[in-house]
Design a protein around this motif. Structure first.
Motif, PDB file in Angstrom:
ATOM      1  N   ALA A  36       7.220   7.887  -9.917  1.00  0.00           N
ATOM      2  CA  ALA A  36       8.665   7.971  -9.669  1.00  0.00           C
ATOM      3  C   ALA A  36       9.116   6.994  -8.590  1.00  0.00           C
ATOM      4  O   ALA A  36      10.308   6.800  -8.389  1.00  0.00           O
ATOM      5  N   PHE A  37       8.171   6.388  -7.852  1.00  0.00           N
ATOM      6  CA  PHE A  37       8.586   5.542  -6.733  1.00  0.00           C
ATOM      7  C   PHE A  37       8.904   4.122  -7.174  1.00  0.00           C
ATOM      8  O   PHE A  37       9.956   3.575  -6.845  1.00  0.00           O
ATOM      9  N   LEU A  38       7.993   3.539  -7.941  1.00  0.00           N
ATOM     10  CA  LEU A  38       8.190   2.137  -8.337  1.00  0.00           C
ATOM     11  C   LEU A  38       9.044   2.028  -9.599  1.00  0.00           C
ATOM     12  O   LEU A  38       8.637   1.442 -10.590  1.00  0.00           O
ATOM     13  N   THR A  39      10.225   2.625  -9.537  1.00  0.00           N
ATOM     14  CA  THR A  39      11.177   2.474 -10.643  1.00  0.00           C
ATOM     15  C   THR A  39      12.325   1.615 -10.139  1.00  0.00           C
ATOM     16  O   THR A  39      12.613   1.618  -8.937  1.00  0.00           O
TER      17      THR A  39
ATOM     18  N   ALA B 142       0.838  -1.203   0.000  1.00  0.00           N
ATOM     19  CA  ALA B 142       0.000   0.000   0.000  1.00  0.00           C
ATOM     20  C   ALA B 142       0.872   1.252   0.000  1.00  0.00           C
ATOM     21  O   ALA B 142       0.611   2.211  -0.743  1.00  0.00           O
ATOM     22  N   ILE B 143       1.931   1.234   0.825  1.00  0.00           N
ATOM     23  CA  ILE B 143       2.824   2.398   0.897  1.00  0.00           C
ATOM     24  C   ILE B 143       3.493   2.634  -0.453  1.00  0.00           C
ATOM     25  O   ILE B 143       3.540   3.756  -0.968  1.00  0.00           O
TER      26      ILE B 143
ATOM     27  N   VAL C 142      10.870  11.959   0.828  1.00  0.00           N
ATOM     28  CA  VAL C 142      11.932  12.748   0.188  1.00  0.00           C
ATOM     29  C   VAL C 142      11.571  12.969  -1.273  1.00  0.00           C
ATOM     30  O   VAL C 142      11.691  14.072  -1.807  1.00  0.00           O
ATOM     31  N   LEU C 143      11.089  11.904  -1.901  1.00  0.00           N
ATOM     32  CA  LEU C 143      10.710  11.980  -3.313  1.00  0.00           C
ATOM     33  C   LEU C 143       9.605  13.012  -3.527  1.00  0.00           C
ATOM     34  O   LEU C 143       9.575  13.723  -4.533  1.00  0.00           O
TER      35      LEU C 143
ATOM     36  N   PHE D 135       2.813   5.955  -2.741  1.00  0.00           N
ATOM     37  CA  PHE D 135       3.868   6.903  -3.113  1.00  0.00           C
ATOM     38  C   PHE D 135       4.031   6.976  -4.619  1.00  0.00           C
ATOM     39  O   PHE D 135       4.329   8.036  -5.174  1.00  0.00           O
ATOM     40  N   ASP D 136       3.853   5.826  -5.270  1.00  0.00           N
ATOM     41  CA  ASP D 136       4.015   5.812  -6.722  1.00  0.00           C
ATOM     42  C   ASP D 136       2.960   6.692  -7.379  1.00  0.00           C
ATOM     43  O   ASP D 136       3.260   7.463  -8.299  1.00  0.00           O
ATOM     44  N   LEU D 137       1.734   6.581  -6.883  1.00  0.00           N
ATOM     45  CA  LEU D 137       0.659   7.403  -7.446  1.00  0.00           C
ATOM     46  C   LEU D 137       0.917   8.878  -7.157  1.00  0.00           C
ATOM     47  O   LEU D 137       0.815   9.728  -8.043  1.00  0.00           O
ATOM     48  N   LEU D 138       1.279   9.187  -5.905  1.00  0.00           N
ATOM     49  CA  LEU D 138       1.481  10.588  -5.506  1.00  0.00           C
ATOM     50  C   LEU D 138       2.657  11.223  -6.240  1.00  0.00           C
ATOM     51  O   LEU D 138       2.658  12.423  -6.511  1.00  0.00           O
ATOM     52  N   SER D 139       3.677  10.412  -6.544  1.00  0.00           N
ATOM     53  CA  SER D 139       4.871  10.977  -7.176  1.00  0.00           C
ATOM     54  C   SER D 139       4.809  10.854  -8.690  1.00  0.00           C
ATOM     55  O   SER D 139       5.805  11.093  -9.373  1.00  0.00           O
TER      56      SER D 139
END
Ligand SMILES: Nc1ncnc2c1ncn2[C@@H]1O[C@H](COP(=O)(O)OP(=O)(O)OP(=O)(O)O)[C@@H](O)[C@H]1O
Ligand SMILES: [Mg+2]
Lengths: 258, 417
Positions: B35-38, B23-24, B385-386, B28-32
């Motif tokens: 950029a998170f799930l790279t 979930a986290i 941070v992202l 974060f991936d959606l919010l960023s």
């Protein structure tokens, strides 16, 4: 008479100011059951905890088979073949029955890792003798009933070829069927030549199982008697009044007007 | 559904943690904006988690015995300074610069120093009976101060080249082919372990998982290993580094660019190795059994003949060793030793263990849970941070999550009772 299996001579221990055990002497022969009796707080558990290595005695001497024994820890006691069922059971609640039975003496595999399957299998065998209805081998003992926990504590004491067995109120939490089973177990172990200290408040059980009784009051020994030589009422008199009947050998704690 | 889950014999708490982690990550991936799930971010995340994860393994055992260690961050700082001075100042004079044995000596020294500090603190706790909270609170101040004294506060740099690999980075990744090899070995080991466990149970006539459940567990475990390696291999070296590598080996650069995967990072491998070793230690050895028994009922363990004091001292010694390893990882990653290294790490390590299901009441906890807990904490931090969340806000969020996670766990535990 043969050399006693265990002799505790003039044992004393005090906690703070309280003399929990004060100059008590008891002995035990092979194949004999000696019952320790006394009111609550008389010092029975404390006395046997000295024998099992849980407490160091302030004074006194322990001899095993005639030789002075140095028992400074539960590990020492076990090397003399002394096994104990504690009144508090002393189980680790968060691990299963087998882990408790083998705690401190685990079976390991060739590679030195725990052999849980072997330990569980052995535990199932001992438990079958004690409490055939016991099924909950996988659960932490926290999840067990009081009687089931007691069965685990008994299994731990009898599994390792005890020579001297200390049972501190072993049937306090057991139902009638399980109590009977433990009674039969006591007689069987006795036949095998094991010496047993049995602490119990059930005077009928005591007269059924024990060869001798030693009675304590306020930390002192009232007296010791063969069960044939005294009546139940006389023993109750020893426990409650500290009165030593003619059939018993009086100890330092016997009341003067007896 | 529950029956099927039970047949799998998977710890439901572990499933819950994996769910929270997923979930986290997705959040974060959606919010960023993706950029998170790279591969790049996940790879960095794994490297950043390593040092805390290593220490969290030891903290589990400490907390299981109903103790606490507040000194781990300071011990990391002190040992890091020792290791830095050793390889940047002493060894170059003795052996010459970049001697091949330098990194080995440095790591060995870190382990010995950390272990000695841990054993010393453990002896004070186990044999003198001083509460661990006090001993390690004192330790926090002492070792942090000692870290300053090593060089009077000067930062020591740079580190030995081979040693630096312990910190990750481009040189600290093992490359795609070796990573695949490790994945293959890992999968084989998982299958073998499952097989032997099953055989053992069958030999004693105990119940085993149904075949479909066994296959599912095997598939999921191997899938996780292969997936992790695939991600690490999909994070490619920067084009210029790749070109330089190709030139050095005399390879032609294909059209459309050269894609060389990083592969698993060395510190991540170290953390996984530590995690596996600690799991075996906790679950399959006498020492581990005693640790848990002490946590369940210290008096019962003592009466059963367990040498509880020695066991306790060893637990703290082990914690010290892991601090030494973590000190190597973080010093290598920074490529410098500073006396502030590891500041506040004790809190993150304790939080990781607790989020991972270790009960502060003692007797309960798993290594895997704690490592996952470390990953959850680091994911939160990296994610923020992202997103450009400022540092004070990050602390607020992490603090809230810690309390929330423990509350959820408490509720869950009440439910199964
Ligand atoms: N660890 C201890 N610290 C202080 N006092 C103790 C301790 N253990 C026992 N005592 C005291 O010693 C006395 C004897 O206690 P003990 O447990 O031996 O009694 P007991 O004969 O076994 O009683 P019961 O029949 O209730 O089990 C009591 O007064 C008790 O309060
Ligand atoms: Mg008692």
């Amino acid at each position: 008479m043969s050399v006693p299996l265990v002799e505790m001579r003039d044992i004393s221990i005090a906690f703070g100011g309280i003399k929990a055990v004060d100059g008590v002497s008891v002995d035990l022969h092979a194949g004999e059951v000696v019952a320790l009796l006394g009111h609550n707080g008389a010092g029975k558990s404390t006395l046997i905890k000295i024998l099992s290595g849980a407490y160091p005695a302030d004074a006194g001497e322990i001899r095993v088979r005639g030789a002075a024994a140095r028992i400074a820890s539960p590990r020492d006691a076990k090397t003399y073949g002394i096994e104990t069922i504690y009144q508090t059971l002393a189980l680790a609640d968060n691990v299963d029955a087998a882990a408790n039975v083998f705690l401190g003496r685990e079976i390991v595999t060739r590679w030195g890792t725990l052999d849980d399957a072997a330990m569980e299998s052995q535990t199932r065998q001992v438990m079958a003798r004690l409490n055939p209805h016991f099924r909950r081998f996988k659960e932490p003992v926290r999840a067990l009933s009081g009687g089931q926990r007691q069965s685990v504590a008994i299994a731990r004491a009898i599994y390792f070829d005890a020579k001297i067995l200390i049972m501190d109120e072993p049937t306090a939490a057991l139902g009638p069927a399980e109590t009977k089973q433990v009674g039969e177990l006591v007689l069987e172990l006795k036949r095998q030549g094991i010496g047993i200290f049995l602490i119990s408040h059930d005077i009928h059980d005591v007269f059924d199982l024990a060869d001798r009784v030693s009675v304590m009051k306020n930390g002192r020994l009232v007296g010791t008697a063969r069960v044939e030589d005294v009546t139940k009422d006389e023993v109750l008199g020893m426990i409650i009044l500290g009165k030593c009947p003619p059939g018993a050998v009086p100890g330092p704690g016997a009341s003067a007007d007896a | 559904m529950t029956r099927q889950l039970r047949a799998l014999e998977i710890d439901p708490r572990l499933v819950g943690m994996l769910g929270a982690l997923a979930a986290i990550w997705i959040g974060f991936d959606l919010l960023s904006g993706g950029a998170f799930l790279t591969p790049r971010n996940l790879w960095n995340l794994s490297v950043q988690t390593a040092s805390i994860a290593v220490m969290a393994c030891g903290m589990v055992l400490i907390i299981v015995t109903r103790n606490i260690d507040l000194s781990v961050g300071a011990v990391l700082g002190f040992v890091g300074m020792l290791v830095g001075v050793l390889q940047a100042r002493l060894l170059p004079e003795l052996l010459g610069l970049e001697h091949p044995a330098t990194w080995l000596i440095a790591v060995a020294a870190a382990i010995v120093a950390g272990g000695a500090i841990g054993l010393f603190q453990g002896a004070l706790i186990a044999y003198l009976g001083i509460p661990s909270f006090i001993v390690t609170l004192g330790g926090l101040l002492v070792w942090r101060g000692a870290a300053w004294w090593v060089t009077q506060g000067q930062t020591v740099a740079p580190m030995d080249g081979a040693f630096r690999k312990l910190g990750g980075g481009i040189e600290g990744a093992i490359g795609a082919p070796l990573s695949w090899a490790i994945a293959a070995v890992g999968c084989a080991a998982i299958l073998a372990a499952l097989w032997f466990a099953r055989q053992r149970k069958l030999r004693f006539g105990f119940a085993v998982r149904p075949a479909w459940a066994e296959a599912t567990v095997a598939l999921l475990s191997c899938g996780a290993v292969v997936g992790a390696v695939a991600v690490a291999n999909a994070y490619y070296l920067p084009p210029r580094v790749a070109e330089r590598l190709a030139q050095a080996q005399g390879l032609a650069i294909p059209e459309g660019g050269l894609f060389i995967g990083h592969g698993l990072a060395v510190p991540v491998l170290v953390a996984i190795g530590v995690g596996l070793a600690m799991t075996v230690l906790a679950m399959r050895t006498r020492f581990g059994r005693y640790v848990f028994a002490i946590g369940g009922n210290p008096e019962a363990a003592e009466l059963s003949g367990v040498n509880t004091r020695r066991t306790l001292m060893k637990v703290f010694g082990l914690m010290g060793v892991l601090c030494g390893i973590a000190a190597c990882i973080s010093t290598a990653r920074l490529n410098a030793a500073t006396n502030a290294a590891g500041t506040l790490d004790e809190l993150y390590v304790i939080a990781a263990a607790v989020i991972g299901g270790t009960s502060l009441a003692g007797g309960l906890g798993t290594i895997a849970g704690a490592m996952l807990g470390a990953l959850v904490m680091q994911s939160l931090q990296s994610g923020m941070v992202l997103l450009g969340v400022d540092a004070p806000m990050q602390n607020i969020v992490v603090g809230l999550v810690l309390v929330f996670a423990v509350w959820v766990d408490t509720v869950y535990r009440r439910g199964i009772r």
